[in-house]
Design an enzyme around this catalytic site. Structure first.
Site, mmCIF file in Angstrom:
data_model
loop_
_atom_site.group_PDB
_atom_site.id
_atom_site.type_symbol
_atom_site.label_atom_id
_atom_site.label_comp_id
_atom_site.label_asym_id
_atom_site.label_seq_id
_atom_site.Cartn_x
_atom_site.Cartn_y
_atom_site.Cartn_z
ATOM 1 C CE LYS A 53 62.384 31.379 46.673
ATOM 2 N NZ LYS A 53 63.589 31.707 45.930
ATOM 3 C CD GLN A 97 67.119 31.447 46.810
ATOM 4 O OE1 GLN A 97 66.121 30.894 46.385
ATOM 5 N NE2 GLN A 97 67.112 32.709 47.181
ATOM 6 C CG ASP A 120 63.708 32.212 39.926
ATOM 7 O OD1 ASP A 120 62.884 32.825 40.629
ATOM 8 O OD2 ASP A 120 64.741 31.694 40.367
HETATM 9 N N1 GUN Z 1 67.583 35.395 45.414
HETATM 10 C C1 GUN Z 1 66.867 36.448 45.845
HETATM 11 N N2 GUN Z 1 65.658 36.494 45.231
HETATM 12 C C2 GUN Z 1 65.635 35.424 44.379
HETATM 13 C C3 GUN Z 1 64.659 34.928 43.472
HETATM 14 O O1 GUN Z 1 63.570 35.493 43.285
HETATM 15 N N3 GUN Z 1 65.010 33.805 42.790
HETATM 16 C C4 GUN Z 1 66.201 33.203 42.968
HETATM 17 N N4 GUN Z 1 66.447 32.118 42.237
HETATM 18 N N5 GUN Z 1 67.124 33.635 43.791
HETATM 19 C C5 GUN Z 1 66.830 34.747 44.503
#
Ligand code: GUN
Length: 290
Positions: A53, A97, A120
């Site tokens: 990211k 996350q 998200d």
């Molecule tokens: N963990 C696995 N996929 C994601 C996601 O798309 N967003 C977040 N915040 N955590 C994750």
């Protein structure tokens, strides 16, 4: 033999469009959109996703910051930190996350993030708006990315098609089913308590799999000519990555299939950037700070 849908290519073109927008801001010396990622602990997969990211933000000239906390952070400390970011006018997107360590209350954490910065799309406000098909929401990145992949192969309207979603997580399965339904597909959601998943997948025109089990979906489970979208990312003993679909087998029978890596994963990141850009634009259109 199936056509392979490379999310890496679709995402590259989305990122290059976003990059142009951000470059314009740099040229005009305007404020630059910023994403803040909160990472807790040293979960290897989470650390690797967060790196991806960060790198993507840098590629398009967007600002990013990772706040990396020790596993011992308390619920209150984490909530206070999110509140600081909610009130920080330079921050457009906040992402925590997942998964979180067990002692933290995930729902309370996610609901603390301002729905205006919830890039998200996990806040109940945004989930509700998404179900109501209202525009000013943030759609969950992975399902949104899957819909873009379907569009990229000409599947925009899914009228008359049967889509089977395997997995019912809040992050993927549930919002995925909603988005497919909104494009007029007929939906079946299978999960760990489904008696015979193959009974459903065998009749599906579109199969989206997000169960986190390496090579779970076999050729015999898929109808000839079906579209197979693999959301899973599993690390094998030899350290290679593979999806929830037995790619080599299933590609012999599907019409389209996504690979792992280079399939859905890059789309999730592209949608995160797009949501952050959208958040920035909304702030400016509101003519006020969020
Ligand atoms: N963990 C696995 N996929 C994601 C996601 O798309 N967003 C977040 N915040 N955590 C994750």
């Amino acid at each position: 033999m199936a056509t392979v849908i490379y999310g890496s290519e679709v995402s590259a073109s989305i990122k290059s469009e976003l990059k142009k927008h951000v470059e314009q801001l740099h040229n005009m010396k305007k404020r630059i959109p910023k994403l803040v990622v909160i990472l807790i602990g040293n979960h290897p997969a989470s650390m690797s996703y967060v790196k991806g990211k960060q790198k993507a933000c840098e590629q398009i000239g967007m600002l990013q910051e990772v706040l990396h906390f020790n596993e011992t952070i308390t619920q209150n400390q984490l909530i206070k930190q999110i509140e600081v970011l909610n009130n920080d006018h330079t921050v457009d997107g906040i992402l925590v996350q997942l998964p979180l360590p067990k002692h933290l209350n995930e729902q309370q954490v996610l609901q603390t993030i301002s729905y205006k910065k919830d890039v998200d799309g996990f806040h109940p406000y945004n989930i509700g708006k998404a179900v109501l098909q209202e525009k000013d929401t943030f759609l969950s990145c992975t399902p949104k990315g899957v819909m873009r992949l379907l569009e990229s192969i000409g599947y925009d309207d899914l009228s008359g098609l049967h889509a089977v979603v395997v997995g019912r997580s809040n992050i993927v399965g549930k919002p995925m089913a909603q988005l497919l339904l909104q494009k007029n597909a007929t939906i079946t959601v299978c999960h760990s308590k489904t008696k015979d998943i193959s009974m459903y997948t065998k009749h599906a025109d579109i199969v989206v799999v997000a169960v986190g089990k390496a090579k779970f979906i076999k050729k015999e489970w898929i109808k000839k000519g079906a579209i197979v979208i693999d959301v899973g990312i599993n690390r094998l003993e030899d350290d290679t990555l593979c999806g929830d679909v037995d790619f080599e087998e299933v590609k012999q029978i599907a019409s389209y299939i996504t690979p792992v890596p280079k399939g859905v994963g890059p789309m999730t990141i592209a949608m995160l950037l797009e949501n952050t850009w959208e958040s920035y634009k909304r702030t400016n259109e509101e003519g006020e700070f969020k």
